[in-house]
Enzyme design. Structure first.
Site: not given
Ligand code: G3P
Length: 217
Positions: A87
């Site tokens: 990633k």
């Molecule tokens: O893995 C990346 C993403 O899904 C992060 O989500 O909830 O931290 O905006 P969030």
């Protein structure tokens, strides 16, 4: 549409896996920190454990932000398991690194994507997945699902092979909307996946069937 779980929590990964619908896992440094994973050895071990638990791709994020650092870190991560996807953040050196990984047959997930332009660059570099963060877009007063639809349309017209991995999912409705507009993958918290199960008429209907079944026994 594939279902990934967006967590580094082993119990939640196991629960989604046991449901029989899990196609992969995504992690990020915040999710690893939340689980209290500290130190390179522990981090690497944790990724290996996740790879052993699920059959699909497992995204492991680099911390480096310079080209050489991203390549060195990504090579180490990719060597852990054949299903590790490196990633990489959507920055200039990240795009260069994605191109390098593509040419060297290492799968990538381009993360922190918030615009169609960034998604085009990720696809041009040959990213396996592109991760638009739809919840964070919604948080700012824009429409995250609209971005997924826009990217899906562009990729379709241009014939890009990069898979759209809708990330930063906050609700079951996000999952449904992403499916409607052509996301290839949704990476979701366990709660959002389980939320898809729920409907009050299912509960009421089941209670009635079970009650009536007693009359037949
Ligand atoms: O893995 C990346 C993403 O899904 C992060 O989500 O909830 O931290 O905006 P969030």
């Amino acid at each position: 549409m594939k279902f990934f779980i967006d967590t580094a929590n082993l119990a939640q990964i196991q629960e989604a896996h046991d449901l029989g619908i899990l196609d992969g896992v995504t992690t990020n440094p915040s999710l690893m920190a939340k689980e209290g994973i500290r130190g390179e050895e522990a981090i690497m071990k944790h990724y290996e454990t996740i790879c052993e638990m699920v059959k699909g791709d497992v995204s492991a994020e680099v911390i480096a932000t310079d080209f050489d650092g991203i390549i060195a870190e990504g090579k180490k991560l990719a060597a852990l398991h054949p299903r590790i996807v490196v990633k990489v953040p959507m920055i200039k050196d990240g795009v260069k690194a994605i191109k390098w990984f593509t040419e060297n047959k290492i799968k990538t997930n381009c993360t922190l994507v918030f615009s169609a332009g960034q998604a085009i660059l990720a696809a041009k570099a040959g990213a396996t997945y592109v991760s638009p963060f739809i919840g964070r877009i919604d948080d700012g007063g824009w429409d995250g699902v609209e971005l997924i639809a826009q990217i899906a349309n562009i990729y379709n017209i241009q014939g890009f092979k990069t898979e759209i991995l809708a990330a930063s999912i906050r609700s079951p409705l996000h999952i449904i909307k992403c499916a409607e507009v052509g996301a290839d993958v949704c990476t979701c918290p366990l709660d959002s996946i389980l939320g898809l199960l729920k409907h009050p008429l299912t509960d009421i209907g089941l209670a009635k069937f079970l009650e009536d079944a007693k009359k037949t026994r």
